[in-house]
Design a protein around this motif. Structure first.
Motif, short mmCIF file in Angstrom:
data_model
loop_
_atom_site.label_atom_id
_atom_site.label_comp_id
_atom_site.label_asym_id
_atom_site.label_seq_id
_atom_site.Cartn_x
_atom_site.Cartn_y
_atom_site.Cartn_z
N LEU A 50 0.92 -1.34 -0.01
CA LEU A 50 -0.16 0.03 -0.11
C LEU A 50 0.93 1.32 -0.04
O LEU A 50 1.88 1.20 0.49
CB LEU A 50 -0.90 -0.09 1.15
CG LEU A 50 -1.73 -1.11 1.40
CD1 LEU A 50 -2.39 -0.96 2.91
CD2 LEU A 50 -2.89 -1.51 0.48
N THR A 51 0.54 2.32 -0.85
CA THR A 51 1.39 3.48 -0.78
C THR A 51 0.47 4.56 -1.01
O THR A 51 -0.65 4.73 -1.36
CB THR A 51 2.37 3.35 -1.78
OG1 THR A 51 3.22 4.66 -1.67
CG2 THR A 51 1.68 3.40 -3.22
N GLU A 72 -8.20 -2.54 1.28
CA GLU A 72 -8.83 -1.23 1.17
C GLU A 72 -9.24 -0.52 2.45
O GLU A 72 -9.10 0.47 2.93
CB GLU A 72 -10.05 -1.22 0.19
CG GLU A 72 -9.80 -1.45 -1.08
CD GLU A 72 -9.42 -2.92 -1.43
OE1 GLU A 72 -8.95 -3.06 -2.65
OE2 GLU A 72 -9.54 -3.87 -0.52
N GLN A 75 -6.10 0.74 4.18
CA GLN A 75 -5.39 1.89 3.73
C GLN A 75 -6.49 3.26 3.89
O GLN A 75 -5.73 4.24 4.22
CB GLN A 75 -5.49 1.92 2.05
CG GLN A 75 -4.83 2.89 1.70
CD GLN A 75 -4.03 2.54 0.19
OE1 GLN A 75 -4.34 1.76 -0.39
NE2 GLN A 75 -3.07 3.49 -0.18
N ASP A 79 -4.91 6.39 5.96
CA ASP A 79 -4.78 7.92 5.28
C ASP A 79 -5.48 8.75 6.26
O ASP A 79 -5.17 9.79 6.34
CB ASP A 79 -5.73 7.56 3.82
CG ASP A 79 -4.94 6.77 2.77
OD1 ASP A 79 -3.92 6.86 2.75
OD2 ASP A 79 -5.48 6.47 1.80
#
Length: 359
Positions: A50-51, A72, A75, A79
């Motif tokens: 993940l990035t 998902e 992440q 985020d």
């Protein structure tokens, strides 16, 4: 859950038996075989990457797990947390909690969030242990020399300008109590950028672990924290960059177990004026960029926040004082100096076990 044998199971149910003599026996055998196959179907672990953007750089997460996770979901939580940290501690966001504090010019006790106070307290502790070489109030000097949100100065600051700015610099001019901070000068400016990335790495690692993941690598702008091992059973290997400006090369390769790692140096962020090199690392004792020959410092510690802070403090202190402080506090440290045109390494005993053969 991806069952790698699912197509075979589906095909088996559609098969027609030619044995009309013992259909019940065949059905029992078929069901038994299918149950055995289904019970053996487990998710096949794979490494997930993940990035995304954060803190003026990027974050990277690599992990694998024997239990299925939804990348998902991970992440989205990462985020949201990184956006939250920026809204608290960024000096580039004029609306962040820290920026509003800096703009307030208030000398009364000022309330800040638990997270900002935690980071500030850790930074003050490191400042005390390093004799003030990590100073979160050095921001005005950083800005004066053109390495903060403001642009590079048109002319090199004068001694008089430096003296005037130093009057409002000094971590000892801050008083922390509970969730409040009090400054003795209304124009004091707090900058947590020397430790905020490390804190971000720690928080992301905690989020990854909250999903039951024990094998991961988390990185933000070069600061890392790792746990467990890679999918192939090998330890996570981390390359320490050779402190050169014009190329990317490896100085050492290390394996640090379940730890964080942070590196500070002056070989990327600097400018030259009339043949003089000005580093972004400002010595709070002089108010000027460092001038010694220590060019890179790597610290290994369970906390990336603490590794981040100590790597910066030692990079400002220089080799002799930095090595002495590291030994006194049992820190795992690699120092790289430039001596007679060559790089020379110095390590504390705790760091030596992390070194592995580059070949």
């Amino acid at each position: 859950m991806p069952l790698f044998c699912y197509p075979f199971v589906q095909e088996s149910f559609s098969m027609k038996t030619k044995n009309t003599v013992k259909p019940r026996l065949f059905a029992v055998l078929l069901i038994s075989v299918l149950l055995t196959l289904i019970s053996g179907c487990q998710p096949v672990p794979n490494e997930v990457h993940l990035t995304g953007p954060t803190m003026g750089t990027t974050y990277n997460i690599k992990y694998w797990s024997e239990t299925e996770q939804i990348p998902e979901d991970i992440q989205a939580k990462v985020d949201a947390e990184l956006v939250h940290i920026n809204k608290l501690m960024s000096t580039y966001d004029p609306g962040s909690e820290l920026s509003v504090f800096n703009q307030s010019k208030n000398t009364e006790p000022y309330s800040l969030s638990d997270e900002t106070m935690l980071v500030m307290n850790e930074a003050i502790n490191i400042a005390k242990m390093s004799n003030g070489y990590l100073d979160i109030t050095v921001g005005p000097l950083v800005n004066l020399w053109g390495f903060g949100p403001q642009a590079k100065p048109e002319v090199i600051p004068s001694d008089a300008e430096i003296v005037a700015i130093r009057a409002k610099v000094g971590f000892d001019k801050l008083t922390l109590s509970g969730n409040t901070v009090t400054r003795s000068h209304p124009e004091m400016y707090v900058d947590l950028s020397t430790v905020a990335k490390g804190y971000g790495v720690d928080r992301v690692a905690e989020i990854v672990e909250s999903f039951g993941i024990n094998n991961y690598l988390v990185e933000i702008g070069g600061e890392m924290r790792v746990a467990g091992e890679k999918l192939n059973g090998q330890q996570w290997r981390i390359a320490i960059e050779k402190p050169v400006t014009m190329e990317r090369a490896v100085q050492e390769i290390i394996s640090v177990g379940n730890n964080a790692i942070a590196t500070s140096g002056d070989y990327r962020n600097y400018y030259e004026e009339e043949g003089v090199r000005y580093s972004h690392l400002i010595d709070p004792k002089t108010g000027k960029p460092i001038q010694h020959n220590l060019v890179s410092v790597t610290v290994v510690h369970p906390s990336c926040l603490i590794a981040d802070g100590f790597s910066t403090a030692i990079a400002v202190m220089g080799k002799e004082a930095g090595l002495e402080m590291a030994l006194q506090n049992n820190l795992s440290v690699l120092l790289i100096t430039r001596e007679n045109g060559e790089f020379k390494e110095y390590t504390t005993p705790g760091f030596e076990s992390f070194l592995i053969n580059k070949g």
